[in-house]
Design a protein around this motif. Structure first.
Motif, short mmCIF file in Angstrom:
data_model
loop_
_atom_site.label_atom_id
_atom_site.label_comp_id
_atom_site.label_asym_id
_atom_site.label_seq_id
_atom_site.Cartn_x
_atom_site.Cartn_y
_atom_site.Cartn_z
N UNK A 12 4.05 15.85 7.46
CA UNK A 12 5.47 16.20 7.48
C UNK A 12 6.11 15.48 8.65
N UNK A 13 7.12 14.68 8.37
CA UNK A 13 7.74 13.89 9.42
C UNK A 13 9.13 13.43 9.04
N UNK A 14 9.51 12.25 9.53
CA UNK A 14 10.87 11.74 9.38
C UNK A 14 10.86 10.54 8.43
N UNK A 15 11.44 10.71 7.27
CA UNK A 15 11.65 9.60 6.34
C UNK A 15 12.96 8.90 6.74
N UNK A 16 12.99 7.57 6.66
CA UNK A 16 14.21 6.84 7.00
C UNK A 16 14.46 5.73 5.99
N UNK A 17 15.75 5.46 5.75
CA UNK A 17 16.19 4.38 4.89
C UNK A 17 16.22 3.11 5.72
N UNK A 53 10.78 4.25 5.08
CA UNK A 53 9.60 4.37 5.93
C UNK A 53 9.46 5.79 6.43
N UNK A 54 8.38 6.06 7.16
CA UNK A 54 8.07 7.41 7.63
C UNK A 54 7.46 7.31 9.03
N UNK A 55 7.91 8.20 9.92
CA UNK A 55 7.25 8.30 11.22
C UNK A 55 7.15 9.77 11.63
N UNK A 56 6.21 10.12 12.49
CA UNK A 56 6.09 11.52 12.92
C UNK A 56 7.32 11.97 13.68
N UNK A 57 7.55 13.27 13.69
CA UNK A 57 8.64 13.84 14.47
C UNK A 57 8.46 13.44 15.93
N UNK A 102 2.03 3.85 14.92
CA UNK A 102 3.03 3.80 13.86
C UNK A 102 4.02 2.70 14.17
N UNK A 103 4.23 1.81 13.24
CA UNK A 103 5.14 0.69 13.42
C UNK A 103 6.35 0.87 12.50
N UNK A 115 4.49 -0.72 6.03
CA UNK A 115 4.82 -0.04 4.78
C UNK A 115 4.59 1.46 4.94
N UNK A 116 5.19 2.25 4.05
CA UNK A 116 5.17 3.70 4.18
C UNK A 116 3.76 4.27 4.15
N UNK A 117 2.90 3.71 3.28
CA UNK A 117 1.54 4.23 3.20
C UNK A 117 0.81 4.07 4.52
N UNK A 118 0.96 2.90 5.13
CA UNK A 118 0.32 2.65 6.43
C UNK A 118 0.90 3.56 7.49
#
Length: 448
Positions: free
Chosen positions: A169-174, A310-314, A377-378, A382-385
Motif C-alpha cells: 500500500x503506497x502512493x500511485x502517481x500519474x 508509478x508507485x512508491x512507498x508512503x 525505489x526509482x 516501471x511499476x512492477x519494479x
C-alpha cells in the motif's frame, strides 16, 4: 516481477487475509477432544521421506498456491502437496470446522487464530522456528502476527509460519502529471510530498484522487498513522495489546494532517460522493496526480494505462525514518494440530521463506521479501519494479503493520463516518480520534 492483469487473487487475498487472526468468534472445535498442539519428534531431515500433505486454500488463490506446491515438489519430489479448494465466500466459515475434524488439512490460512489456539486446533511452531531459524529469516512485523499469548496477538508462541509476501500500500502517481508539476524525485518525507501537492494545486492539477463514499481515504489515513505513531504502536492497537490506545497526541497530529490536506483542496471536490471503482477511472483518465492505494489496484486499471503510472512507498514523517505500510501476508500458514505430517508440513513452511517461493509470489502479483531486484525505489522504474523495491524496503525496515479497521469490528464501522466528517470539516481531529477510541474500547469489551 510480473503483475498478472485479470487475476483476482491479489484482491481476494487482501480482503481475506486482512481478517486473519482478528475475527472474534467462538471456535467450532470447543467440544472436540483436545489434540496435541506441541509437536513431538521434530525433524528437519524429511525432504526425502515419502509423504502427502494437504493445503487448504480459497478458490481465488488456487493458481498461486498450486505454483507454490509445484515449486516445493520440484525441490522435494518425495513429498506430494495436494490442494483442497473452497469457494472464497465460504472459506472463513469452513476452515475452522475442517481444522476441528478428525481428518483436517495439514496446512491452512486460519481465519480466527486466537480461537484456533484456544481450541487447540493449530500446532505450536516454536520448536520448528528454532530448528529452521524463521525468526532470523522473516521480518518480525510479519512473523509476530502469528504469535499468540493469553488470547492476544503479537507475542508468545508462534502458530503461523512461512515467508513474507503481500500487497504494497503506497502512493500511485500519474507520470505525465508528475512531469507537469515538476516532481523530479520521490519525496523524502511528508513535507516534500505536501510541497508537490501544493505545486499540483497551483497548476490546476488535482493532487489526490480519492473515494470516501466507501471510506477508502482510510488507506491514506492508516499510512499517516503509521508515519506518526510508528508501525509497532499501530500494531499494538490492531493486536489489542493491553493498554494500547488510538487516542494519542500522535494520532491526533496524523488526523489533523489529513484534514489540513482536505481544507487545502488537495482531494477531488466530490471525494465523499464517489466509490473505489469511480476513483480508479478518474485516476486512469488523468484527473489527479496521486492515489493512495494497494498494489491490487494494478488489476483494476485499464491496460491502456500501463506504463503511465508509478508507485512508491508512503514517505516517512522525517527523512531517514523507517518506511512503513500496511500489508497482508500471502505466504503464511498454520499446521493443524491433528496433522499426521507435521514435519513435512513444517518443511513446506520453511520453503516459503526461500527465494524460490518469493519468486512464485512475485509471478502471481505479490511483492515478496527475498526477490532479487532494485535496492532502491526509482521514479523512472516501471511499476512492477517499484512495487517490489518498495516492499523490500519496508521489509528491511521491519515496518509492516495492519489497518486499524482490523482491530475490532466497531472501528471498521465507525472509521468511514469519521473520515467523511473530517474531509467535510464537520468534526475536529480530537473528536474524530475520540470517537474511534470509544469504538475501540467498546469493541474490546464485546470481544472479551
Amino acid at each position: 516481477m510480473r503483475l498478472k492483469r485479470g487475476s483476482h487473487g491479489v484482491r481476494i487475498a487482501a480482503a481475506m487475509i486482512a481478517t486473519v487472526s482478528l475475527v472474534a468468534c467462538s471456535g467450532p472445535g470447543g467440544n472436540a477432544p483436545a489434540a496435541d498442539t506441541m509437536p513431538t519428534d521434530v525433524r528437519t531431515d524429511v525432504g526425502e521421506d515419502a509423504a502427502t500433505i494437504t493445503l487448504f486454500t480459497a478458490a481465488g488463490l488456487k493458481d498461486y498456491q498450486q505454483g507454490l506446491a509445484d515449486a516445493f515438489m520440484e525441490e522435494h519430489p518425495a513429498i506430494e502437496v495436494e490442494l483442497q479448494v473452497e469457494a472464497d465466500n465460504n472459506y472463513n466459515t469452513v476452515a475452522p470446522r475442517l481444522l476441528a475434524s478428525d481428518d483436517p488439512p495439514d496446512l491452512a490460512i486460519v481465519p480466527d487464530l486466537t480461537g484456533a489456539v484456544r481450541d487447540g486446533l493449530v500446532t505450536d511452531l516454536d520448536a520448528y522456528d528454532e530448528a529452521y531459524g524463521w525468526s532470523e529469516k522473516v521480518p518480525a512485523s510479519v512473523l509476530d502476527a502469528g504469535r499468540v499469548e493469553d488470547g492476544a496477538i503479537g507475542t508468545g508462541s508462534l502458530y503461523v509460519g512461512g515467508g513474507a509476501a503481500g500487497p504494497l500500500v503506497g502512493v500511485f502517481y500519474n507520470r505525465e502529471l508528475a512531469d507537469k508539476v515538476g516532481m523530479t524525485k520521490i519525496p523524502a518525507n511528508l513535507d516534500e510530498l505536501e510541497d508537490v501537492m501544493a505545486k499540483a494545486k497551483s497548476t490546476g492539477v488535482t493532487p489526490i484522487v480519492a473515494s470516501n463514499a466507501d471510506g477508502l481515504i482510510g488507506h491514506l489515513y492508516n499510512l499517516l498513522l503509521g508515519d506518526y505513531l510508528g508501525s509497532k504502536s499501530v500494531l499494538d492497537v490492531v493486536w489489542r495489546k493491553p493498554g494500547a490506545s488510538l487516542d494519542t497526541p500522535e494520532a491526533v497530529e496524523a488526523t489533523a494532517r489529513l484534514q489540513e490536506w482536505a481544507k487545502a483542496g488537495y482531494f477531488n471536490e466530490d471525494a465523499n460522493a464517489i466509490n473505489q471503482d469511480a476513483s480508479y477511472g478518474r485516476f486512469a483518465s488523468g484527473e489527479g496526480l496521486f492515489m493512495f492505494q494497494g498494489s491490487w489496484m494494478t488489476q483494476a486499471l485499464p491496460a491502456s494505462f500501463d506504463g503511465e503510472y508509478g508507485v512508491f512507498p508512503m514517505p516517512p514523517l522525517e527523512e531517514g525514518d523507517p518506511a512503513v505500510s500496511m500489508t497482508a501476508n500471502t505466504l503464511a500458514y498454520s499446521i493443524a494440530s491433528r496433522s499426521d505430517e507435521k514435519n513435512a508440513a513444517a518443511l513446506f513452511l520453511d520453503f516459503l521463506t526461500s527465494p524460490e517461493a518469493a519468486a512464485v509470489a512475485a509471478e502471481n502479483g505479490y511483492p515478496a521479501a527475498g526477490v532479487a531486484g532494485a535496492e532502491e525505489v526509482s521514479l523512472e522504474a516501471d511499476a512492477e519494479t517499484q512495487i517490489q523495491a518498495g516492499y523490500s524496503a519496508i521489509a528491511a525496515s521491519n515496518g509492516f503493520f495492519s489497518w486499524i479497521q482490523n482491530s475490532v469490528p466497531a472501528v471498521n464501522t465507525d472509521l468511514p463516518t469519521q473520515l467523511q466528517l473530517l474531509v467535510s470539516d464537520k468534526t475536529t481531529p480530537e473528536d474524530a480520534v475520540g470517537h474511534l477510541q470509544e469504538a475501540y474500547q467498546g469493541g474490546l469489551q464485546e470481544t472479551s
